[in-house]
Design a protein around this motif. Structure first.
Motif, PDB file in Angstrom:
ATOM      1  N   LEU A   1      22.928  66.311   3.838  1.00 10.58           N
ATOM      2  CA  LEU A   1      22.874  66.631   5.268  1.00 10.58           C
ATOM      3  C   LEU A   1      21.887  67.767   5.492  1.00 10.58           C
ATOM      4  O   LEU A   1      21.854  68.718   4.709  1.00 10.58           O
ATOM      5  N   GLU A   2      21.151  67.633   6.559  1.00  8.13           N
ATOM      6  CA  GLU A   2      20.167  68.660   6.885  1.00  8.13           C
ATOM      7  C   GLU A   2      20.281  68.993   8.352  1.00  8.13           C
ATOM      8  O   GLU A   2      20.388  68.100   9.194  1.00  8.13           O
ATOM      9  N   LYS A   3      20.212  70.287   8.690  1.00  9.71           N
ATOM     10  CA  LYS A   3      20.328  70.675  10.101  1.00  9.71           C
ATOM     11  C   LYS A   3      18.959  70.593  10.771  1.00  9.71           C
ATOM     12  O   LYS A   3      17.963  71.129  10.266  1.00  9.71           O
ATOM     13  N   LYS A   4      18.936  69.862  11.887  1.00  8.64           N
ATOM     14  CA  LYS A   4      17.708  69.806  12.675  1.00  8.64           C
ATOM     15  C   LYS A   4      18.035  70.350  14.063  1.00  8.64           C
ATOM     16  O   LYS A   4      19.142  70.832  14.282  1.00  8.64           O
ATOM     17  N   GLU A   5      17.067  70.238  14.980  1.00  8.20           N
ATOM     18  CA  GLU A   5      17.301  70.829  16.303  1.00  8.20           C
ATOM     19  C   GLU A   5      18.502  70.217  17.017  1.00  8.20           C
ATOM     20  O   GLU A   5      19.233  70.907  17.713  1.00  8.20           O
ATOM     21  N   ASP A   6      18.695  68.909  16.799  1.00  8.45           N
ATOM     22  CA  ASP A   6      19.796  68.232  17.499  1.00  8.45           C
ATOM     23  C   ASP A   6      21.042  68.092  16.625  1.00  8.45           C
ATOM     24  O   ASP A   6      21.853  67.195  16.815  1.00  8.45           O
ATOM     25  N   GLY A   7      21.196  68.945  15.630  1.00  9.32           N
ATOM     26  CA  GLY A   7      22.397  68.891  14.795  1.00  9.32           C
ATOM     27  C   GLY A   7      22.091  68.337  13.406  1.00  9.32           C
ATOM     28  O   GLY A   7      20.922  68.182  13.029  1.00  9.32           O
ATOM     29  N   PHE A   8      23.153  68.019  12.650  1.00  6.89           N
ATOM     30  CA  PHE A   8      22.967  67.568  11.268  1.00  6.89           C
ATOM     31  C   PHE A   8      22.580  66.094  11.198  1.00  6.89           C
ATOM     32  O   PHE A   8      23.027  65.284  12.009  1.00  6.89           O
ATOM     33  N   HIS A   9      21.740  65.789  10.224  1.00  8.80           N
ATOM     34  CA  HIS A   9      21.382  64.401   9.929  1.00  8.80           C
ATOM     35  C   HIS A   9      21.850  64.101   8.508  1.00  8.80           C
ATOM     36  O   HIS A   9      21.577  64.883   7.606  1.00  8.80           O
ATOM     37  N   ALA A  10      22.551  62.992   8.356  1.00  9.27           N
ATOM     38  CA  ALA A  10      23.107  62.661   7.044  1.00  9.27           C
ATOM     39  C   ALA A  10      22.459  61.411   6.470  1.00  9.27           C
ATOM     40  O   ALA A  10      22.113  60.484   7.200  1.00  9.27           O
ATOM     41  N   SER A  11      22.289  61.399   5.155  1.00  9.48           N
ATOM     42  CA  SER A  11      21.814  60.176   4.495  1.00  9.48           C
ATOM     43  C   SER A  11      22.408  60.090   3.100  1.00  9.48           C
ATOM     44  O   SER A  11      22.583  61.107   2.426  1.00  9.48           O
ATOM     45  N   VAL A  12      22.763  58.883   2.708  1.00  4.08           N
ATOM     46  CA  VAL A  12      23.312  58.674   1.372  1.00  4.08           C
ATOM     47  C   VAL A  12      22.169  58.271   0.455  1.00  4.08           C
ATOM     48  O   VAL A  12      21.396  57.373   0.780  1.00  4.08           O
ATOM     49  N   GLN A  13      22.029  58.967  -0.670  1.00  2.09           N
ATOM     50  CA  GLN A  13      20.968  58.630  -1.608  1.00  2.09           C
ATOM     51  C   GLN A  13      21.559  57.990  -2.861  1.00  2.09           C
ATOM     52  O   GLN A  13      22.512  58.505  -3.426  1.00  2.09           O
ATOM     53  N   THR A  14      20.977  56.867  -3.211  1.00  2.00           N
ATOM     54  CA  THR A  14      21.529  56.076  -4.307  1.00  2.00           C
ATOM     55  C   THR A  14      20.498  55.866  -5.400  1.00  2.00           C
ATOM     56  O   THR A  14      19.328  55.648  -5.119  1.00  2.00           O
ATOM     57  N   GLN A  15      20.948  55.928  -6.640  1.00  3.16           N
ATOM     58  CA  GLN A  15      20.080  55.596  -7.770  1.00  3.16           C
ATOM     59  C   GLN A  15      20.508  54.248  -8.312  1.00  3.16           C
ATOM     60  O   GLN A  15      21.701  53.989  -8.454  1.00  3.16           O
TER      61      GLN A  15
END
Ligand SMILES: [Zn+2]
Length: 473
Positions: free
Chosen positions: A175-189
């Protein structure tokens, strides 16, 4: 009976620990050729020498059960430990690349933790938890946090700016905080699948031989499950029985991380060879079939209790032990101690669960093809077993007792076909569904391919004097 008595003697003379040790030392020599996953597919030869045979192992056929139980117990603990190690390790390696490090702190999930607890330890508050849960993207993984997993927080003067949750070795949620709040992404190997082949000949126990061939205990258990309708692994195993198995394993960065499924297997028991092929049907269910497309399992288990002794047979002209009159014994009695689990012998629906005269507490199941089964003298019912509920083959429906007219704890089991009573021990049990006609051609092609692979791998093993081969798919 003789078999059972002998096993009891053995158990008394040799404590379980000793038996296990004896079994594990019986390996003479194991040589394994492993074509391990590497980009250039270089063959490496691994040679492992175990202790030589010290003495012949005492009758281990029955003792196998103890060993199995012990091994399972151990492997369950080891697996849990391994999972925790994996989570830690994965967290370390995944995060070492993230810069700058000084803002990051790691929290490990403890037993009983909620997300709020973990956040609190990191110095964050309920609003931070809410902001993270409101993130754009899928954050549902946060619902399943468990002890040993790690969360990494990037906390600066402005508050939480980034978060990483290591879900497993192959998956992490960032999760990363941007201007409009947190953005989440699932990273898979991606995991790399390998097909492996192993074979073994049984000298003391299936589990010992499986281990020598490089199979994990759970893989050996899986192998036993596939053939469970044809081979009684507690009583029928003999020295010289053998197995061949093609199975899948998954690797990540050259290291085995996960076991896959058995694709094909052969088991030779007392000279008779059984072959099983895994096939995924069009509706997505995977089952094992004989090369002719018959299901490997029957629609019914022969016995509703494991390792029980038949104390009274089906007999339509028996003198009743309590009533002392000639009264048909319409079922089979299995003597077992009070509380022994009773399993539904087939998929079905509960039509009765309650008290019924001499039967005491009884469960009656309705199955397909006009078959009904009855389980009497129960001590109690399993949860969720009541009229109308559905049960699966092997599901525990209740426990052995002596309710109703019974001289001691036992299960009274009856089997009906279209309303007429049959001997549960000798009745011809219907086969589970074979391969559907529409899929027969595809299955047959797969079956002959798998059978020739079994033969090819076996020949490789013979020429290389090894126990296992791994091949990149
Ligand atoms: Zn009975």
């Amino acid at each position: 009976m003789a078999e059972l008595n002998r096993a009891q003697t053995v158990t008394q003379t040799y404590p379980r620990k000793h038996l296990l040790a004896a079994a594990l030392c019986s390996a003479a020599m194991v040589v394994a050729l492993t074509l391990l996953p590497s980009p250039d597919a270089t063959a490496t030869k691994t040679i492992r020498l175990d202790s030589p045979v010290v003495s012949a192992v005492p009758t281990l056929l029955e003792a196998t059960r103890d060993i199995m139980a012990e091994m399972e117990e151990k492997s369950a603990i080891q697996e849990q430990q391994a999972a925790e190690d994996l989570a830690t390790e994965a967290a370390d390696s995944a995060l070492s690349a993230v810069e700058p490090q000084e803002f990051w702190q790691t929290q490990t999930v403890r037993s009983g933790d909620t997300l709020s607890h973990v956040f609190k330890r990191a110095g964050l508050n309920g609003q931070d938890v809410q902001d993270v849960l409101d993130a754009k993207g899928d954050v549902s993984a946060f619902k399943k946090i468990h002890p040993g997993q790690q969360l990494r927080f990037d906390i600066r003067d402005a508050g939480l700016t980034a978060l990483e949750y290591v879900i497993s070795r192959t998956e992490s949620l960032k999760l990363e905080k941007k201007e409009d709040g947190f953005h989440a992404s699932v990273q898979t190997q991606e995991l790399v699948p390998y097909t492996s082949y192993a074979e073994g000949s049984i000298k003391s126990s299936l589990f010992v031989s499986g281990r020598k061939a490089g199979l994990s205990n759970s893989m050996t258990m899986e192998l036993a499950n596939i053939f469970a309708w044809d081979v009684d692994f507690a009583l029928d195993i003999r020295n010289g029985d053998s197995f061949k198995v093609i199975y899948r394993q998954f690797y990540l960065n050259g290291e085995k991380v996960k076991e896959g499924e058995i694709l094909a297997a052969q088991f030779t028991n007392q000279g008779k060879t059984h072959t099983a092929i895994r096939y995924e049907t069009d509706d997505g269910n995977a089952e094992y079939y004989t090369p002719n497309g018959e299901s490997m399992h029957k629609a019914f288990l022969r016995s509703p209790v494991d390792f029980a002794r038949i104390s009274s047979h089906f007999n339509l002209a028996r003198k009743h032990p309590v009533l002392h009159t000639i009264r048909a014994h319409k079922g089979t009695d299995y003597a077992a101690s009070r509380g022994t689990p009773i399993k539904a012998t087939g998929d079905g629906k509960v039509v009765f669960a309650g008290w019924k005269g001499g039967y005491g507490r009884v469960v009656i199941l309705q199955h397909a093809q006009g078959i009904q089964t009855l389980y009497g003298h129960m001590n109690g019912f399993a949860r969720n077993v009541r009229a109308g509920s559905r049960v699966n083959q092997g599901q525990v429906i209740g426990y052995v007792g002596n309710t109703g007219l019974a001289t001691g704890p036992h299960l009274h089991y009856e089997f009906y076909v279209n309303g007429s009573v049959r001997n549960p021990v000798t009745v011809k049990l219907p086969q589970a569904n074979p391969i559907a006609a529409a899929e027969k051609a595809e299955f047959s092609a797969l079956a002959s391919q798998m059978q020739s692979q079994l033969a090819t791998y076996a020949a490789t093993i013979r020429s290389e004097n090894v126990a296992r081969v791994d091949v990149n798919e």
